[in-house]
Design an enzyme around this catalytic site. Sequence first.
Site, PDB file in Angstrom:
ATOM      1  N   GLY A  27       0.780  -1.369   0.039  1.00  0.00           N
ATOM      2  CA  GLY A  27      -0.050   0.178   0.102  1.00  0.00           C
ATOM      3  C   GLY A  27       0.822   1.307   0.088  1.00  0.00           C
ATOM      4  O   GLY A  27       0.758   2.226  -0.898  1.00  0.00           O
ATOM      5  N   HIS A  28       1.707   1.118   0.906  1.00  0.00           N
ATOM      6  CA  HIS A  28       2.787   2.384   0.796  1.00  0.00           C
ATOM      7  C   HIS A  28       3.608   2.413  -0.377  1.00  0.00           C
ATOM      8  O   HIS A  28       3.748   3.596  -0.804  1.00  0.00           O
ATOM      9  CB  HIS A  28       3.750   2.158   2.046  1.00  0.00           C
ATOM     10  CG  HIS A  28       3.212   2.331   3.351  1.00  0.00           C
ATOM     11  ND1 HIS A  28       3.342   1.057   4.161  1.00  0.00           N
ATOM     12  CD2 HIS A  28       2.751   3.203   4.294  1.00  0.00           C
ATOM     13  CE1 HIS A  28       2.890   1.228   5.414  1.00  0.00           C
ATOM     14  NE2 HIS A  28       2.187   2.447   5.749  1.00  0.00           N
ATOM     15  N   LYS A 140      -7.480   3.889   1.494  1.00  0.00           N
ATOM     16  CA  LYS A 140      -8.065   3.004   2.624  1.00  0.00           C
ATOM     17  C   LYS A 140      -8.221   3.505   3.978  1.00  0.00           C
ATOM     18  O   LYS A 140      -9.278   3.192   4.355  1.00  0.00           O
ATOM     19  CB  LYS A 140      -6.534   2.113   2.779  1.00  0.00           C
ATOM     20  CG  LYS A 140      -6.949   1.003   3.833  1.00  0.00           C
ATOM     21  CD  LYS A 140      -5.897   0.607   4.812  1.00  0.00           C
ATOM     22  CE  LYS A 140      -6.297   0.357   6.249  1.00  0.00           C
ATOM     23  NZ  LYS A 140      -5.311   0.621   6.962  1.00  0.00           N
TER      24      LYS A 140
END
Length: 272
Positions: A27-28, A140
Amino acid sequence: MRDLVERTRAAGRLVGLVPTMGFFHEGHLELMRRARTECGVVVVTLFVNPTQFGPSEDYDAYPRDFERDSALAEAVGVDYLFSLEAEEMYPEGFQTTVSVKELSEVMCGEDRPGHFDGVATVVAKLFNIIPAHRAYFGQKDAQQLLVIRRMARDLNFPIEIIAVPTVREDGLAMSSRNSYLSPEERLAATVLYRSLEAAASLIESGENSTGVIREEMEQVISTEPLVNLEYVTICDNIYLQPLSELSGEVLLALAARVGRARLIDNMVFDVE
Ligand code: AMP
């Protein structure tokens, strides 16, 4: 840091900022890659911000691995990884808070009082330390994204906020806190995404009542005894006001406890 960014801007290069608390996952890295494709210079910040953790939350236990993080950031082509200690961010005498009132009180704000004040304050500081053209945040954390958009608009930060779609693994939204899950809990946690998928198919089939959709989501989640639902909300995607009927841009968001972890997830729908 600010001098460096200002010189970069003066040289005509676009600067992208990716704020994080580290312990990088896909995600990062997706945020960093997106910034990499759109900007000339990418700055990632790594700061586990104590003021966004409640007194009984996991600040001390929060996973940290600077060596691994810096290798991952370098591998995706990040130019600068900016990290500092809490004492440097909040030197003695610090007393200013940025508070985005109503958006911070609902949903996760109910269970985590003060959390979004901590987020808004540290992000305002980061926007001042790193005067980037663009800042990248994950969808998210939908409520966080709206709090930051509001804060940037209300306080006239000349920065464009970019939302990056949620990266998932077997449906489960990736999170540094997934490392708290046992294999059984991790499997059980995928029910959160299945509840959102169930909602999506109801919406596709024309269901318009948020009561019906919420009930369906709660029912799906209740099949997993390891998952303790905290809330499901169906609201507009600007002010987070609950809706009784779907219309416009709608956010379906939820939070649940699974073992030691508090997990969140969401989907956004554009309803005619
Ligand atoms: P954190 O380190 O958890 O504060 O997250 C840093 C940034 O990465 C935030 O903008 C998050 O919304 C984003 N992020 C975290 N997990 C994901 C994910 N699974 N997909 C997309 N973005 C994410």
